[in-house]
Each structure stands twice: as C-alpha cells, then as structure tokens.
Design an enzyme around this catalytic site. Structure first.
Site: not given
Ligand code: KIV
Length: 279
Positions: A120, A186
């Site tokens: 991220e 997201e």
């Molecule tokens: O952790 C997860 O499931 C994710 C998705 C929502 C993309 O990062």
C-alpha cells in the site's frame, strides 16, 4: 487470453499487457478450497491482508503478521493452477526501508511461490517499489483508501473527493513510474478512477472505483455473503452463503436434539456388507 482458456498461470508482465484490453478478473482468497473454485475464473488471486478481518475476527488489518500471510499464501498456492498468485505485504513489513521490504518480499515469494507482492502507498512508496522491482520482485501497488493507514486517513472514507484528488493522481503516476506492474484503486470517485486509468500505462484494478478500470477485485467473503458484519457500498453480494450456513447449522442442531440425526443410513452395521454394497 481468457482465464478459462489458459493452461498456465499468467506472469506479472502478462497482467501488465492486459492494459486497455479484456477486463482483468480477480478475487481475494485465503484457503485452498476457495482458491480451487476461483482458479479457472480469475486472472490473479490475491491473498489479501483482509484475511485478518474476515477469517481471524480482527478489527482491522493492522495486526496481520508475516506468518499469517505466508500460511494463507501457501494454502492458496495449493489451490491454483492457472491463476496468478499475489500476496499482500502486511503492515510493518515494508515501510521502514527498501531493504526491509526486499527481505520480507523475498521471504513471501520463496515461502509461498507468489509471482508478486502487493503493498500500500503511492509517492511515499515509490523508492521502495523501484528497489524491489530492480531486484526481481514484481509489485502490485495499492492507492486511494489504503486500509493499513486508517489511523492517518481518518477511517474508511472515500479518498480523492476534494483537492486530495491531485495527490491521488500523483500517487498513481509515482507507482507506475517506479515500475509497479498494476495498481489497485480502492474507494475513489469514479471520475478520478477513470482519469487515472486513462493516464497511467499500467492496469488499474478497481474496488469501489469504476467499471472503467482495467480490472476488478472483491473480497470473496463479501461477494459470497459470508462476511456480514457490514457491507461496503461497493460490494455486490452474488450469493448469501452466510445465511445458508446458519440455516444448515440450525437444522443440524434441531435434528441432533430430536435424535433425528444420525439416521440409519449414516450408521455402521456389525458386519461389513457384501462386496459392491455400501460400507
Ligand atoms: O486485503 C485485501 O483484501 C485487499 C483488497 C481489498 C484489494 O487489499
């Protein structure tokens, strides 16, 4: 090539090459049986750190560990033949330095067989993404709402609705320039998601973003109706397995209490039945 026609799993470069073509299909998975169900239908399967919330009852993703990601990554790997495996890097495993990120990404790839890791962050992670890619670690980036940063983002809010839109654009450019092969968007406004998709040269994978993204991802517990604590607006429930499971459990409990289960057909006789008959 469509996921159903494929004989082997795509590589990160194949996913990158899907930019602007047929939509990329992906879901999260945490276990072998679910991975087996998804394999023929998905281009890639992500072992998301959402595993902490949906399988382990954690309040958010911050407590997820490397060990958890490796254990679930190995389980999912056993269920995949033709979908690519991507594993999330958990909070605290990559932010300190590019060297820390490389050591942990290499461990995840070696232990799980994942073709890529996801992490991220945008501009702030540019140097780390470049460091990983230059050393053989394909990176999927994740910008917009980044759940590992809920404490600095002020919760699970839609991002990029005001002047912060330009920061999100800068994040998208930064991860693409740093060498990420794709990026998850997201919880962003659809127009901003479309701008990003039009501008950057790598595929965008939307979750609460836009139908115009190069691909989509959902948490399978959400779309199957297995995680019902809350339902984000961007989730469509394609099944209601949680309700069905609860009904089945209630029926079992009723039958056990009434001594209706087990019935004769579930019990064993004193002697083995003759050959060809059921055991
Ligand atoms: O952790 C997860 O499931 C994710 C998705 C929502 C993309 O990062």
């Amino acid at each position: 090539m469509s996921a159903t026609a494929r004989q082997t799993a795509p590589m990160p470069d194949d996913i990158r090459a899907m930019k602007g073509g047929a939509p990329i299909v992906s879901l999260t998975a945490y276990t072998t049986p679910m991975a087996e169900l998804m394999d023929a239908h998905c281009d890639f399967v992500l072992v998301g750190d959402s595993v902490g919330m949906v399988l382990h009852g954690m309040p958010n993703t911050l407590g997820v560990t490397m060990d958890m990601m490796i254990m679930h990554g190995q389980a999912v790997a056993r269920g995949l033949k033709t979908a690519m495996l991507v594993v999330d890097m958990p909070f605290g495993s990559y932010e300190e330095s590019p060297a820390q990120a490389f050591a942990n990404a290499a461990t995840i790839m070696a232990e799980t067989g994942a073709a890529a890791v996801k992490l991220e962050g945008g501009v702030a992670m540019g140097e780390t993404i470049r460091f990983l890619v230059d050393r053989g670690v394909p990176v999927m980036a994740h910008i917009g709402l980044t759940p590992q940063s809920i404490n600095t983002l002020g919760g699970y809010k839609v991002q990029g609705r005001d002047e912060s839109a330009e920061q999100v654009m800068a994040d998208a450019r930064a991860v693409a320039e740093a060498g990420a092969f794709s990026v998850v968007l997201e919880k962003l406004p659809a127009t901003l998601s479309d701008r990003i998709t039009a501008e950057i040269p790598i595929p965008t994978i939307g979750i609460g973003a836009s139908a115009g993204c190069d691909g989509q991802i959902l948490v399978h517990y959400d779309m199957l109706g297995l995680f019902t604590a809350f339902k984000p607006k961007f989730v469509k429930r394609y099944a209601h397995l949680g309700e069905d499971a609860e009904k089945a459990i209630a029926e079992y409990a009723k039958e056990v209490r009434a001594r209706d289960f087990p019935a004769k057909e579930h019990l064993f006789a004193d002697k083995a039945p003759a050959k060809g008959k059921s055991k």
